[in-house]
Design a protein around this motif. Structure first.
Motif, PDB file in Angstrom:
ATOM      1  N   ALA A  72       0.846  -1.201   0.000  1.00  0.00           N
ATOM      2  CA  ALA A  72       0.000   0.000   0.000  1.00  0.00           C
ATOM      3  C   ALA A  72       0.876   1.244   0.000  1.00  0.00           C
ATOM      4  O   ALA A  72       1.929   1.286   0.640  1.00  0.00           O
ATOM      5  N   ARG A  73       0.430   2.246  -0.731  1.00  0.00           N
ATOM      6  CA  ARG A  73       1.122   3.541  -0.761  1.00  0.00           C
ATOM      7  C   ARG A  73       0.491   4.411   0.318  1.00  0.00           C
ATOM      8  O   ARG A  73      -0.705   4.682   0.269  1.00  0.00           O
ATOM      9  N   VAL A  74       1.303   4.817   1.291  1.00  0.00           N
ATOM     10  CA  VAL A  74       0.800   5.487   2.486  1.00  0.00           C
ATOM     11  C   VAL A  74       1.428   6.866   2.633  1.00  0.00           C
ATOM     12  O   VAL A  74       2.620   7.050   2.375  1.00  0.00           O
ATOM     13  N   LEU A  99      -1.943  12.954  -3.801  1.00  0.00           N
ATOM     14  CA  LEU A  99      -2.648  12.308  -2.695  1.00  0.00           C
ATOM     15  C   LEU A  99      -3.655  11.281  -3.197  1.00  0.00           C
ATOM     16  O   LEU A  99      -3.852  10.236  -2.577  1.00  0.00           O
ATOM     17  N   ASP A 100      -4.277  11.564  -4.331  1.00  0.00           N
ATOM     18  CA  ASP A 100      -5.266  10.651  -4.897  1.00  0.00           C
ATOM     19  C   ASP A 100      -4.642   9.328  -5.343  1.00  0.00           C
ATOM     20  O   ASP A 100      -5.319   8.314  -5.419  1.00  0.00           O
ATOM     21  N   ARG A 101      -3.352   9.337  -5.625  1.00  0.00           N
ATOM     22  CA  ARG A 101      -2.660   8.111  -6.040  1.00  0.00           C
ATOM     23  C   ARG A 101      -2.236   7.262  -4.843  1.00  0.00           C
ATOM     24  O   ARG A 101      -1.737   6.159  -5.014  1.00  0.00           O
ATOM     25  N   LEU A 102      -2.440   7.766  -3.628  1.00  0.00           N
ATOM     26  CA  LEU A 102      -2.048   7.031  -2.431  1.00  0.00           C
ATOM     27  C   LEU A 102      -3.240   6.222  -1.897  1.00  0.00           C
ATOM     28  O   LEU A 102      -4.385   6.590  -2.103  1.00  0.00           O
ATOM     29  N   ASP A 103      -2.921   5.135  -1.214  1.00  0.00           N
ATOM     30  CA  ASP A 103      -3.970   4.238  -0.727  1.00  0.00           C
ATOM     31  C   ASP A 103      -4.471   4.582   0.669  1.00  0.00           C
ATOM     32  O   ASP A 103      -5.630   4.337   0.989  1.00  0.00           O
TER      33      ASP A 103
END
Length: 197
Positions: A72-74, A99-103
């Motif tokens: 996961a991208r945090v 930010l939208d590309r982060l999980d």
């Protein structure tokens, strides 16, 4: 006499002979002990369809690693002071698109309100700016047991109301005209609260 005054006059005269109804008073449950406050807080958070768990301070890093899926991208705020698994990025004014590309996002809270199951962030150290708590789809929020207060008046007694405040009561959700619940419209679809006891 205006039409408004005439209508209100008719309502008043129609109600003049009506018996006065007793006011129903529902006592608020005001727990006396911190453990009762934390228990009530956890119950209310769960009522909002959020995941909630308790852990001792020494297990917090391990719980965070278990909650965040592998790969996961945090994003984390500056000053979080926790070991977040994976390739967590520290927010330094990331754009909305980034930010939208982060999980997920991991933050601390300023306090929790037991009566309403609400988390309040004042965006101080470890909490980050409002955008990081609203754009990623999964918000993991850490609340210390000592930060749980009984109700909203107790929260206002602690909060600095000159700071920006974000009040979170469960995952973001709304309902359409047919009352079909849709989650994730105005913020994270998933809320996971870890109460450190």
């Amino acid at each position: 006499m205006s039409a408004r005054d005439e209508i209100l006059g008719r309502v008043r005269s129609a109600l003049a002979d009506a018996p006065e109804l007793p006011t129903a008073r529902v006592p608020l449950r005001r727990p006396d002990r911190l453990t009762d406050l934390v228990e009530l807080f956890c119950d209310r958070v769960a009522d909002y369809r959020a995941e909630v768990e308790r852990c001792p301070p020494e297990e917090l890093d391990a719980r965070l690693r278990a909650v965040i899926p592998d790969g996961a991208r945090v994003v984390v705020p500056e000053g979080l002071g926790l070991d977040v698994a994976g390739s967590a990025v520290v927010d330094r004014a990331l754009s909305a698109a980034a930010l939208d590309r982060l999980d997920a996002v991991v933050t601390r809270a300023r306090l929790g309100i037991a009566e309403t199951g609400t988390i309040v962030l004042d965006h101080g150290p470890g909490q980050g700016r409002r955008a990081i708590t609203l754009v990623p789809d999964h918000h993991v929020c850490i609340v210390e047991a000592s930060q749980v207060v009984a109700d909203v008046p107790d929260a206002f007694a602690v909060l600095d109301t000159t700071r920006p405040l974000t009040w979170v009561s469960g995952p973001s959700a709304t309902s359409d005209i047919e009352l079909d619940r849709v989650e994730g419209v105005h913020g994270p679809r998933h809320l996971h609260v870890i109460v450190v006891t």
